[in-house]
Design a protein around this motif. Structure first.
Motif, short mmCIF file in Angstrom:
data_model
loop_
_atom_site.label_atom_id
_atom_site.label_comp_id
_atom_site.label_asym_id
_atom_site.label_seq_id
_atom_site.Cartn_x
_atom_site.Cartn_y
_atom_site.Cartn_z
N LYS A 1 -8.79 5.21 -8.00
CA LYS A 1 -7.92 6.08 -7.22
C LYS A 1 -8.74 6.89 -6.23
N THR A 2 -8.04 7.54 -5.32
CA THR A 2 -8.72 8.51 -4.45
C THR A 2 -8.72 9.84 -5.18
N PRO A 3 -9.67 10.74 -4.85
CA PRO A 3 -9.70 12.04 -5.54
C PRO A 3 -8.37 12.79 -5.39
N LYS A 4 -8.11 13.63 -6.37
CA LYS A 4 -6.89 14.45 -6.38
C LYS A 4 -6.69 15.17 -5.04
N MET B 1 1.14 3.99 -2.76
CA MET B 1 0.83 5.38 -2.44
C MET B 1 1.97 6.29 -2.90
N VAL C 1 0.84 -1.20 0.00
CA VAL C 1 0.00 0.00 0.00
C VAL C 1 0.87 1.24 0.00
N THR D 1 -6.19 13.87 -2.14
CA THR D 1 -6.60 13.14 -0.94
C THR D 1 -5.80 11.85 -0.83
N ARG D 2 -5.87 11.22 0.32
CA ARG D 2 -5.08 10.02 0.55
C ARG D 2 -5.86 9.05 1.41
N ASP D 3 -5.48 7.77 1.29
CA ASP D 3 -5.94 6.77 2.26
C ASP D 3 -4.88 6.68 3.35
N TYR D 4 -5.27 6.22 4.51
CA TYR D 4 -4.33 5.87 5.57
C TYR D 4 -4.37 4.37 5.74
N ASN D 5 -3.21 3.70 5.59
CA ASN D 5 -3.18 2.27 5.85
C ASN D 5 -2.98 2.04 7.35
N GLU E 1 -7.58 17.47 1.31
CA GLU E 1 -8.30 17.06 2.53
C GLU E 1 -7.23 16.84 3.58
#
Lengths: 507, 507
Positions: B52-55, B30, B26, B57-61, B163
């Motif tokens: 993908k995530t929106p421009k 990322m 991940v 923005t990010r996911d947190y693993n 975000e």
């Protein structure tokens, strides 16, 4: 003397101690839905608008946050006890990620304005973002929880919001049949028990049983999801209302009556075993598969010692499209109503979930399947029950109030407060140069601050602090004291931290 | 033997132990920004889109979440130590609530699509919603913190997101001059010290000093905010770039040079005292008021013992419109660079804030003033620094893995695991019916699970469990053991909980 005190407070200077009163004002205003008119300047022109939160949303005041924090701690404590990791995803997703996942409910999705760039939507639940996460990073196994707000343009009403919290726990991966499913039910059982919300019942069914049943009744395959979503309303509507809705969707009365016969069945493992012996039903491979799994599920639920609250209920359908196997929903039972067989007088669903084995494959480019099962805890209803029960919840955790007995001691109070902070003690002092002594004491009583550290000229000269335990009027009386401060002791500055720790751990 | 193990893992069945590997995948994905193509069905037609995530923005693993949780705990711990309450507000506000509060930055606000009903915007910070909260409920005094995501349609880049989290601490109310302001700086000092982010510097200035300075230089009043936002870039751009930007805004070179002279001034309390003796500057009431307040602030900062990191910097301007008095910003200092006088080689701002006495009045219908001062902690930069430093962060808190030594013990493992859950112990077992023994042990090693509770036929007959402490290969070697399991002991089922508590509190 208490009378005199109260008078002085209302007439005295306004300080920290007003916060509690204002919490009440906030609750009142929230309840009454009072609206203030505000002003905005738009290109130099001043215009008025209503000062409010958007429709279907709410603020949380400190009292409500204290309750919320307690609930979250219980829930995350349970998730962690079960070895779950946690992830977070953005509050909005590409519109396309959400497209085609929610069936009839898609109309409730909030879209963002097209300001150039990508088309975005606020997340509708945490399940589709989780499936997107699994697909995007090629994850095949994870046990994770996620807590976050989700958004639905639904009709807000009693305890229903357009912005609300979900707490999701999901297990992704290929494992031995029904073991992760049983753990999800165990999680619901543990959380609802720990929160002490009163009696509850976890209804269980299987999407394949529903599909097989509707098939046997003669419902066309393409009407399956929409009939599910009608049947799902049986805990809110009477059967005759649900029957009408089904017939409006183009199903004949005969077929509807047939459906009605099945969906009234409820029971424990005995019902599952009974139906497994029903040759008519077991002609359907789907029904047989669902019942066999439910039997295995009950076996694990017995090992987990949770069967006393689990009920197989063939009317349980769940609204969302993506479920493929076992589904469940927890409802709170009003006192005095028996769980099994009878119509349960529920105050509504507080948790729900099920197995969704195809969602990741639907999102992934490679049609790679990642079987998943999960549960979502409905927070808003739990918050409001807990809020109603919360009596003397504190909104801060302050352990010591640094109080001055004379004027002009602001700097000395600040110095002592900073010493306490450095030692990791939660401490506070009045920001005013010359606050009234009794106001400071009353603030401790109202805020539930357990200790007061009093500084005066003499104490400073002697290098000591007068440490007192703060008690309510009732406790003071019981202690034979006329003051809210008892156990007064002069403690040297060097021993103060130790003495504070001793007294706070005592309580 | 270790070699053989690894081979078995890669070839063996896939289980829980893959999670850690996937965390890495991940992170890699990322970092590389790899994109997957996904499919969506739109009205029956299947079409492809990027997964993908929106421009911005990010996911947190799970690994990133473990770091995030640690940072949040430190920060909320500090806020609570200072006696703050907490509130929450919706992620969107009425568009009108945000209108006219952010000056030039208003173009960065995310609007929601008009789907009927109110016009809504995602919150741009937590300050305006806080001011709306104070105005709406007529609150005049509160010390509160709030943690939440805010949204800005800015250009995302290195560590910058659209975000992102803000952690705000604000004190509203009429109090003795500069006391709450000093506490905000103390809060920044405590948080940055506790997080051990390396050396830092808190720059301080006052909006009135800037206004007076610009006035003395001959800048027209209506250009104040826009010149502030240029001067605010001096930590990123050279003076000549800033000067050009100022001149492009219609200020003469002579005036720009005059501004340049002032904004290069930096120093401690000595600078403030020096300027207070400068008759030219003190002709301006505003400058004198600002300097007098700064002097008083430094007095309290000395009591709080934080002056070693505080620097008066006349180039600090802060971008936002709503500040009215003291302003501050904390930057991290790269090793080897002196703080005072020299140009600080900062890695950028990690906290900022100031006094905003007019914002509530601007929102309230009654022009009721509620003086406020606050600080906002910039989380994303702190997360990335902490992430880079995090080596062996665990993503779960599991204390015991229930392991089976033989086949067909799934139910017995589940029973024991449930017993541990009931006792409040964080426990896990493999979901598979017949997992390989060594895989289970290796999973404990990789996940940092400290204890293994091993069940076999003999243990079940004897009513005991083999409890072992799990160690890394290095630790095993140091212990003279060839196995990752040491301190093996047969513990009776009735003593097991006690023994697990003893061993885990030992560690």
């Amino acid at each position: 003397m208490q009378k005199g005190l109260e008078k002085e407070e209302t007439e005295g200077e306004k300080g920290n101690y007003e916060i509690k009163m204002e919490n009440k004002a906030v609750v009142l205003k929230m309840e009454k839905g009072l609206e203030e008119v505000a002003e905005a300047r738009d290109g130099g022109r001043k215009h008025q608008f209503v000062l409010k939160t958007p429709k279907g949303t709410r603020d949380y005041n400190p009292l409500q946050m204290a309750v919320r924090e307690k609930v979250f701690n219980t829930i995350t404590g349970c998730f962690k006890r079960h070895g779950a990791e946690t992830i977070d995803t953005p509050v909005f997703e590409l519109k396309e990620t959400l497209t085609g996942k929610y069936g009839e409910d898609a109309k409730l999705i909030y879209d963002l304005k097209d300001q150039g760039g990508e088309m975005l939507s606020l997340r509708y639940d945490l399940t589709v973002p989780f499936a997107r996460y699994l697909a995007m990073y090629n994850i095949t196994n994870i046990k994770r929880y996620q807590i976050g707000k989700v958004y639905r343009r639904d009709n807000p009403g009693l305890g229903r919001y357009r912005e609300f919290y979900q707490c999701d726990f999901d297990i992704a991966g290929k494992y031995d049949n029904m073991v992760p499913d049983a753990e999800c039910l165990k999680i619901i059982y543990e959380i609802l028990s720990e929160l002490e919300l009163g009696d509850f019942c976890i209804k269980v069914n299987d999407r394949r049983i529903l599909e097989g049943m509707f098939d046997l009744c003669g419902v066309p395959k393409d009407k399956f999801c929409t009939i599910c979503s009608s049947v799902d309303k049986m805990d809110k509507l009477s059967w005759s209302d649900v029957k009408n809705e089904i017939m409006e969707k183009g199903v004949s009365e005969e077929v509807a009556d047939q459906i009605g016969k099945y969906v009234k069945m409820k029971g424990g493992i005995d019902l599952v075993e009974l139906l497994l012996r029903d040759t008519e039903m077991c002609k359907s491979d789907q029904i047989r598969a669902g019942l066999t799994d439910l039997k295995e599920l009950f076996n694990y639920l017995q090992i987990f010692q949770v069967t006393d609250k689990v009920l197989c209920d063939l009317s349980l359908a769940r609204g969302l499209d993506y479920y493929t196997g076992v589904i469940y929903e927890a409802v709170l039972i009003q006192a005095g109503t028996a769980v099994a067989q009878e119509k349960t007088a529920s105050t509504g669903s507080v948790a729900g979930g099920g197995r969704y084995d195809n969602l990741v494959g639907k999102i992934s480019s490679k049609d790679r399947q990642v079987p998943c099962v999960g549960v979502s805890i409905g927070m808003e209803r739990i918050f409001s029950i807990m809020e109603a029960k919360a009596n003397s919840v504190r909104t801060t955790e302050v352990q010591v109030m640094v109080v001055s007995a004379q004027k002009n001691l602001l700097e000395e109070r600040l110095r002592l407060t900073a010493e306490l902070w450095t030692a990791g003690i939660k401490a506070q002092t009045e920001y005013k140069r010359n606050p009234k002594y009794l106001n400071q004491v009353q603030y401790c009583v109202r805020s539930g601050i357990p200790l007061a550290a009093i500084l005066g000229e003499q104490e400073l000269t002697d290098g000591v602090v007068k440490l007192c335990t703060v008690v309510t009027n009732e406790e003071a009386e019981a202690h034979g004291s006329k003051s809210n401060l008892i156990k007064e002791a002069y403690v040297s500055r060097s021993d103060l931290i130790k003495e504070i720790r001793r007294r706070t751990s005592e309580a």
